[in-house]
Design a protein around this motif. Structure first.
Motif, PDB file in Angstrom:
ATOM      1  N   PHE A 278     -67.499   0.207 -37.025  1.00 18.58           N
ATOM      2  CA  PHE A 278     -68.938   0.086 -37.545  1.00 18.58           C
ATOM      3  C   PHE A 278     -69.556   1.272 -35.870  1.00 18.58           C
ATOM      4  N   LYS A 279     -70.897   0.955 -36.600  1.00 14.94           N
ATOM      5  CA  LYS A 279     -71.397   2.107 -35.190  1.00 14.94           C
ATOM      6  C   LYS A 279     -71.414   1.082 -33.871  1.00 14.94           C
ATOM      7  N   ASP A 280     -71.531   1.733 -32.210  1.00 16.02           N
ATOM      8  CA  ASP A 280     -71.224   0.617 -31.711  1.00 16.02           C
ATOM      9  C   ASP A 280     -72.574  -0.044 -32.067  1.00 16.02           C
ATOM     10  N   TYR A 281     -72.189  -0.740 -31.785  1.00 16.99           N
ATOM     11  CA  TYR A 281     -73.671  -2.802 -31.913  1.00 16.99           C
ATOM     12  C   TYR A 281     -72.776  -3.507 -30.565  1.00 16.99           C
ATOM     13  N   ASN A 282     -74.058  -3.094 -29.677  1.00 19.71           N
ATOM     14  CA  ASN A 282     -73.751  -4.744 -28.238  1.00 19.71           C
ATOM     15  C   ASN A 282     -75.492  -4.551 -28.021  1.00 19.71           C
ATOM     16  N   PRO A 283     -75.912  -5.808 -28.689  1.00 19.96           N
ATOM     17  CA  PRO A 283     -76.967  -6.769 -28.453  1.00 19.96           C
ATOM     18  C   PRO A 283     -77.089  -6.305 -26.389  1.00 19.96           C
ATOM     19  N   ASN A 284     -76.537  -7.282 -25.370  1.00 20.63           N
ATOM     20  CA  ASN A 284     -76.354  -6.854 -24.527  1.00 20.63           C
ATOM     21  C   ASN A 284     -75.995  -5.551 -23.908  1.00 20.63           C
ATOM     22  N   GLN A 285     -75.892  -4.787 -24.265  1.00 19.28           N
ATOM     23  CA  GLN A 285     -75.849  -3.361 -23.332  1.00 19.28           C
ATOM     24  C   GLN A 285     -76.881  -2.750 -22.719  1.00 19.28           C
ATOM     25  N   LEU A 286     -76.169  -2.412 -21.385  1.00 20.17           N
ATOM     26  CA  LEU A 286     -77.730  -2.140 -20.504  1.00 20.17           C
ATOM     27  C   LEU A 286     -77.948  -1.043 -21.154  1.00 20.17           C
ATOM     28  N   MET A 287     -79.549  -1.316 -20.410  1.00 18.52           N
ATOM     29  CA  MET A 287     -80.043   0.497 -20.215  1.00 18.52           C
ATOM     30  C   MET A 287     -80.229   0.969 -19.529  1.00 18.52           C
TER      31      MET A 287
END
Length: 73
Positions: free
Chosen positions: A10-19
């Motif tokens: 899957f394409k990277d999916y991380n709802p907690n990813q820092l921006m």
């Protein structure tokens, strides 16, 4: 079927990813936003039947949880 048993990319999916700015998505979404309710509900749903429909061949796909959240919201 456990999620770990799959060889699907899957394409990277991380709802907690820092921006960069703001530091996290949490700061963009208010505490009582309806999107948070959708996120909590979809995270509890067993999507193993959906995962089983994906092929291990070909390019990576968008994560089914992310797509379902967009559709429901």
């Amino acid at each position: 079927m456990k999620k770990q048993d799959l060889n699907i990319a899957f394409k990277d999916y991380n709802p907690n990813q820092l921006m960069f700015l703001p530091p996290s998505l949490d700061e963009l979404i208010p505490a009582h936003h309806p999107g948070r309710v959708v996120h909590q509900i979809i995270e509890r749903i067993d999507l193993s039947e959906v995962y089983s429909r994906y092929s291990e061949n070909g390019s990576s796909s968008y994560h089914p949880k992310m797509l379902l959240k967009v559709l429901v919201y």
